[in-house]
Enzyme design. Structure first.
Site, PDB file in Angstrom:
ATOM      1  N   LEU A   1       0.770  -1.218  -0.007  1.00  0.00           N
ATOM      2  CA  LEU A   1      -0.060  -0.031  -0.107  1.00  0.00           C
ATOM      3  C   LEU A   1       0.899   1.284   0.003  1.00  0.00           C
ATOM      4  O   LEU A   1       0.398   2.416   0.174  1.00  0.00           O
ATOM      5  CB  LEU A   1      -0.946   0.096   1.275  1.00  0.00           C
ATOM      6  CG  LEU A   1      -1.824  -1.202   1.125  1.00  0.00           C
ATOM      7  CD1 LEU A   1      -2.849  -1.208   2.341  1.00  0.00           C
ATOM      8  CD2 LEU A   1      -2.883  -1.221   0.022  1.00  0.00           C
ATOM      9  N   CYS A   2       2.010   1.178  -0.325  1.00  0.00           N
ATOM     10  CA  CYS A   2       2.937   2.340  -0.453  1.00  0.00           C
ATOM     11  C   CYS A   2       2.728   3.021  -1.623  1.00  0.00           C
ATOM     12  O   CYS A   2       2.520   2.384  -2.738  1.00  0.00           O
ATOM     13  CB  CYS A   2       4.534   1.848  -0.256  1.00  0.00           C
ATOM     14  SG  CYS A   2       5.141   1.854   1.354  1.00  0.00           S
TER      15      CYS A   2
ATOM     16  N   MET B   1       9.201   4.284   4.945  1.00  0.00           N
ATOM     17  CA  MET B   1       9.447   2.778   4.550  1.00  0.00           C
ATOM     18  C   MET B   1      10.527   2.340   3.335  1.00  0.00           C
ATOM     19  O   MET B   1      10.913   1.390   3.542  1.00  0.00           O
ATOM     20  CB  MET B   1       7.909   2.474   3.729  1.00  0.00           C
ATOM     21  CG  MET B   1       6.761   2.415   4.532  1.00  0.00           C
ATOM     22  SD  MET B   1       6.976   1.367   6.280  1.00  0.00           S
ATOM     23  CE  MET B   1       7.293  -0.100   5.808  1.00  0.00           C
TER      24      MET B   1
ATOM     25  N   ASP C   1      23.643 -12.708   3.066  1.00  0.00           N
ATOM     26  CA  ASP C   1      23.898 -13.377   1.920  1.00  0.00           C
ATOM     27  C   ASP C   1      25.318 -13.707   1.743  1.00  0.00           C
ATOM     28  O   ASP C   1      25.731 -14.752   1.596  1.00  0.00           O
ATOM     29  CB  ASP C   1      23.323 -12.846   0.919  1.00  0.00           C
ATOM     30  CG  ASP C   1      23.478 -13.357  -0.494  1.00  0.00           C
ATOM     31  OD1 ASP C   1      23.291 -14.613  -0.467  1.00  0.00           O
ATOM     32  OD2 ASP C   1      23.830 -13.115  -1.443  1.00  0.00           O
TER      33      ASP C   1
END
Lengths: 160, 160, 160, 160, 160, 160
Positions: free
Chosen positions: A77-78, A115, A130
């Site tokens: 929803l950004c 965000m 990673d």
């Protein structure tokens, strides 16, 4: 029916991308931070690479910056946002055997960039995971949080 | 010159996407988990929505699953992977005033899916942050980690 | 609790990307079709362009093929799929003042390619809308459907 | 009507993603190379950064590797490919005041990886342009080409 | 040579992304709608899920909103647009054994958002198809169309 | 410590997406060009297709335009940009047995669009390579460069 305090839902509970069309454009800044904890030997490898070759943190920085630009695709929803600046800083913490990451995101727009800063920090730390997972599978990402926010109606906010 | 134990770098310290062409295809599973801590009032809103309307966790689940599929775009040296299964489970923890997230990713391939599980959990938790940030900016994501890994040469690994 | 016949949900109603790891790899084909209806004058412009310049259908064909490759990003619970063939055919129908689109998608894998064919047809038709909307805003996309499916456990299926 | 020797078109001239479903999976390798020419002062800045800080070539390497994974999205009729290895090497050429880039891409699959190697080299060189354009807008990318290809029906091919 | 009334082509018939730089920024709204028709048993499953578990329409809503943000990547000549609002509403129609979808998209910009609304509706309906195809392969998407458009030089337009 | 003239690095040598928030929005234009050289027989096939069927250059044009929109995803430190116009022109050069490509990109914003024009030209030329590689593996892309830039603080710049 009263509206939910969760603004991403309308009064019937349906999710939407909230209307920001009437908001004024202002300069907006968000800073987010997080950490990844690891074995001392792993941290030593990261430190060695940063100085000479095998630059784990340089690659994590690029991953963080690129992720900030994709936030609108990842967080449902950004709003799509035209970022005007992204910077990611990594600090090696010998005492805690951790790498700390702090990301600053900025735009001149109708909605905040929290965000974007959080997503960038998260992907930056995951990139460290990673690259080091072959030697240390038990690394842990902790304390991912917003630490500051400026601009817009809600003004200045600081966490810790 | 001896090789770095960080396999993402060659013997001169240059990053590469490591060669997995000679590995055999096996069934691979990874499970990752993480948590988001918040105010009791925020958790109450999430719980209310899950039961009736404003389904925060349902949306976070979709975001997590979709993020798993984009891992190769986000983490620079990850291989593109044909995932055969992704599931994301969210648990409300009243005592800790937290939501816990656990993601399982699977493929039949030449390299593991740890990053897919971790990235999915991370984006799922960030989606909760996004949907609740209007009422609780101080939420914190913690303890994002791999908890299990099966398949491939390194066999079975369990964290905690 | 009995399982839902909707396989994208587990027995507690949570959405997941279903496990296809145990399925055998087979050759799979899906064909989907749909139509866009318009004013006769609009259809005349498309026909004129296809013959000489302003090739609406050539561009729609490329959009359809590219969309097939992005299906896993667009449809939340679709698996990523290594397509081995995509073809999109457009037919001008003077009588119906419409353009018909038929897409064939193929892979050799563990799950079907219906969504790839349908998504490609849909984006191909929307591209026609985009290119002609300046002269005909009332165009309508109709009858988007699967018309054939081969391969996998469910075998051969034909619609109409 | 005879088929076009351009295999991306069918016998009526319509573009398609060609059928590779019947091809056997083999190990495939492609190597591509290209160069960017610049002012001696610009090259000196790149060299200085590679040794200590401001690592232009390290960032270009990551951009090249990530671009290889997105080739199927960028080149309309390319198949999506599960790359098993990507490596990008940059060489500073004082005499030519140039940086040379060579990319190797590999997969085990039904179609070749030439486009992946070429796209990676191209984006790697463009990233150098981006990072140095503030001091040298007249840089030029030259001689981008395939230099070797192995695997598949057409066997071994070498350029120069 | 006279210009084509199809504005996506220049006077020689070459496609381009048309120049909107001289247009003024205005508030723009577009509403699009479409329907998916199915077996009564399928509709019953969707209705049951919306009330309790297996929320097909909740997932389709997220897919629609996310697709609106990707329109510029999918439709070749669309401009990238900073959407300020997207909402998607689904209605169950027992009489027609169909689900109707209506999407509203808004921006404050130089070009309209019709394609964003139409693409979102299309992907929302395809997501319903995906989640129900195991029980009903013959579902049909119909009547996808623009129903309203406001803002910009062409003013207010309404379809039906 | 003095700042690097390479603005993508801060004073400690860390890469960042540079702050453009304080720049004024102006109309910006960039033009880039490049060429692909090939066998005369290959050029004859391209020319034949452009006139009737198998339109290599039409497809390359769409690939170029779409790539311009993805530049921010491909070049790590580029800002996301709301392009207002993209056009790509291809010219067949019999004497040089080459196709020349020129791309114009425009926006109204805080930063330039050089990378968008260069990336589009590069992907357009690579698309020609892709479509003709079955008949001519030795094609070479040369002379990819910026040829003009307007707007912003640095004003008008022309290359050759």
């Amino acid at each position: 029916m009263t509206d939910s305090p969760l603004t991403h839902f309308d009064s019937t509970g349906q999710a939407h991308m909230v209307d920001v069309g009437a908001k004024t454009e202002t300069a907006r800044i968000a800073r987010a931070a997080g950490s990844i904890f690891m074995q001392p030997e792993t941290l030593a490898l990261i430190r060695a690479g940063s100085a000479s070759k095998g630059d784990v943190l340089g690659i994590a920085r690029i991953a963080a910056i690129q992720a900030a630009k994709r936030t609108g695709e990842l967080i449902p929803l950004c709003h799509p946002i035209a970022l005007t600046r992204v910077a990611a800083e990594f600090t090696i913490d010998e005492a805690a055997t951790a790498v700390h990451c702090e990301v600053t995101a900025e735009c001149f727009g109708r909605t905040g960039v929290e965000m974007e800063a959080l997503t960038a920090a998260s992907i930056g730390l995951l990139t460290i995971y990673d690259m080091c997972k072959a030697v240390d599978r038990g690394m842990r990402i902790d304390n991912l949080r917003l630490i500051e926010k400026k601009g817009g109606k809600s003004g200045h906010w600081q966490g810790n």
